[in-house]
Write a protein that holds these residues in place. Structure first.
Motif, PDB file in Angstrom:
ATOM      1  N   SER A 178       0.665  -1.177   0.083  1.00  0.00           N
ATOM      2  CA  SER A 178      -0.201   0.016   0.097  1.00  0.00           C
ATOM      3  C   SER A 178       0.808   1.397  -0.087  1.00  0.00           C
ATOM      4  O   SER A 178       0.543   2.130  -0.585  1.00  0.00           O
ATOM      5  N   PRO A 179       1.855   1.291   0.933  1.00  0.00           N
ATOM      6  CA  PRO A 179       2.657   2.621   0.702  1.00  0.00           C
ATOM      7  C   PRO A 179       3.381   3.090  -0.368  1.00  0.00           C
ATOM      8  O   PRO A 179       4.003   4.151  -0.877  1.00  0.00           O
ATOM      9  N   VAL A 180       3.724   1.816  -1.400  1.00  0.00           N
ATOM     10  CA  VAL A 180       4.305   2.235  -2.467  1.00  0.00           C
ATOM     11  C   VAL A 180       3.618   2.039  -3.780  1.00  0.00           C
ATOM     12  O   VAL A 180       4.156   2.229  -5.053  1.00  0.00           O
ATOM     13  N   CYS A 181       2.051   2.160  -3.858  1.00  0.00           N
ATOM     14  CA  CYS A 181       1.444   1.867  -5.136  1.00  0.00           C
ATOM     15  C   CYS A 181       0.264   3.092  -4.999  1.00  0.00           C
ATOM     16  O   CYS A 181       0.288   3.726  -4.151  1.00  0.00           O
ATOM     17  N   ALA A 182      -0.346   3.283  -5.998  1.00  0.00           N
ATOM     18  CA  ALA A 182      -1.558   4.176  -6.251  1.00  0.00           C
ATOM     19  C   ALA A 182      -2.877   3.649  -5.568  1.00  0.00           C
ATOM     20  O   ALA A 182      -3.823   4.315  -5.455  1.00  0.00           O
ATOM     21  N   GLY A 183      -3.012   2.432  -5.308  1.00  0.00           N
ATOM     22  CA  GLY A 183      -4.002   1.748  -4.583  1.00  0.00           C
ATOM     23  C   GLY A 183      -4.352   0.412  -4.648  1.00  0.00           C
ATOM     24  O   GLY A 183      -3.498  -0.179  -5.815  1.00  0.00           O
ATOM     25  N   VAL A 184      -5.170  -0.421  -3.967  1.00  0.00           N
ATOM     26  CA  VAL A 184      -5.169  -1.928  -4.057  1.00  0.00           C
ATOM     27  C   VAL A 184      -6.772  -1.946  -3.954  1.00  0.00           C
ATOM     28  O   VAL A 184      -7.607  -1.202  -3.449  1.00  0.00           O
ATOM     29  N   ARG A 185      -7.177  -2.685  -4.824  1.00  0.00           N
ATOM     30  CA  ARG A 185      -8.791  -3.080  -5.071  1.00  0.00           C
ATOM     31  C   ARG A 185      -8.996  -4.508  -4.793  1.00  0.00           C
ATOM     32  O   ARG A 185      -8.170  -5.400  -5.179  1.00  0.00           O
TER      33      ARG A 185
END
Length: 262
Positions: A178-185
Motif C-alpha cells: 500500500s505505501p508504494v502504489c497508487a491503490g489496491v482493489r
C-alpha cells in the motif's frame, strides 16, 4: 479473430451459461428483500451452471478430462487434455446482488493452459485468449498496461475471510504494498482480476490460497496480452501451489519482490 474449434466451443458454452446466470441474478436481487434469502438459490444456480458446462464441453469433447469447482474431477480417456471450469467466479458478489462475477473456462494440454475464456455476462464482456493468438475482449485486442512506476499503479487482490489461513500473510502483503502504489482493489473475482490485468485496467494482481479453476483461464489471458505470471514463491506452479502474482514486464519483478517481502 475466429479462434480454434475448441475455443469457439468454450465461448459458446460460456455465453449460454452466462445468459442463464443473468436471469438467475435478477432473481437473486429480488430474493434480497425476501424472508427466504438467496443463499440456497445461488448454490443451486452455481451447480446447475457447472452441470450445463460439463454437458456442453464433454458432449463435444467426450475424451477430455474435467475439473470443476462444484464436482469431482473426471479423468478423461485422453490424459493430455482437461477442461478446468469455474461456473460462477464471484459467488459472494452474485449472492449480494453485485454485478461483478464471471464464467471461467480453461483448456489444459499436457500441463499447460492453452486457451481460456472469462465471460462477464452482467457487462457482456467476453475475455478470451489462445496460445499464440493474443488476448481479446469481444473483438478488441488486449494489452497489459504500459505503466512502469509502482507509485502510479493499481493492483488487485482477494481479501481472505477470517477463516482462511492466508489472512495473516495477506495483511502483511497489504502493509508492504500500500505505501508504494497508487491503490489496491478487491472486487471479489480472481478470474476478472486477471482479465482486467490483461486489459490494462489493473496493473497487477496477486493472491494466496487460490484454486486452479480461479486462475486457469487468466493465466493464458495475461500471458497472451504481454504480461508476466508466476507463483509467489520462485519455482512453484500457480495451479499446484495456489498462489499467483502477475503484472506487466516493467513492474513484475519489483511487484513480486514487494509481495515476497524481499
Amino acid at each position: 479473430m475466429q479462434g480454434s474449434a475448441n475455443l469457439n466451443l468454450m465461448k459458446k458454452a460460456a455465453r449460454k451459461v452466462g445468459r442463464a446466470l443473468v436471469k438467475d441474478f435478477r432473481e437473486v436481487e429480488n430474493l434480497q428483500v425476501s424472508s427466504k434469502g438467496p443463499g440456497d438459490f445461488v448454490t443451486r444456480a452455481d451447480r446447475e451452471a457447472e452441470k450445463a458446462l460439463r454437458e456442453a464441453l464433454l458432449g463435444d469433447r467426450p475424451t477430455y478430462g474435467f475439473l470443476g469447482e462444484e464436482s469431482r474431477e473426471t479423468e478423461g480417456v485422453d490424459p493430455t487434455r482437461r477442461w478446468i471450469v469455474d461456473p460462477l467466479d464471484g459467488t459472494t458478489n452474485f449472492l449480494h446482488g453485485l454485478p461483478h462475477w464471471a464464467v471461467s473456462i480453461a483448456l489444459e494440454h499436457k500441463g499447460e493452459i492453452i486457451a481460456g475464456v472469462i465471460f462477464d455476462a452482467a457487462k457482456d464482456e467476453m475475455f478470451w485468449a489462445e496460445k499464440g493468438s493474443g488476448a481479446w475482449m469481444n473483438e478488441s485486442r488486449l494489452r497489459v498496461s504500459g505503466r512502469r512506476a509502482m507509485h502510479e499503479s493499481i493492483f488487485a487482490t482477494g481479501v481472505p475471510h477470517s477463516g482462511k489461513g492466508t489472512l495473516p500473510a495477506s495483511l502483511q502483503d497489504f502493509a508492504r504494498l500500500s505505501p508504494v502504489c497508487a491503490g489496491v482493489r478487491s472486487w471479489g473475482s480472481a478470474a476478472l482480476n486477471m482479465a482486467y490485468v490483461a486489459a490494462g485496467r489493473f496493473d497487477g494482481y496477486w493472491e494466496r490460497g487460490v484454486q486452479p479453476w480461479d486462475i486457469a483461464a487468466g493465466l493464458v489471458l495475461v500471458r497472451e496480452a504481454g504480461g508476466m505470471v508466476s507463483a509467489i514463491r520462485e519455482g512453484d506452479d500457480p495451479l499446484v501451489k495456489g498462489s499467483i502474482v502477475c503484472a506487466n514486464d516493467p513492474l513484475f519483478e519489483g511487484f513480486r519482490r514487494v509481495i515476497r517481502g524481499e
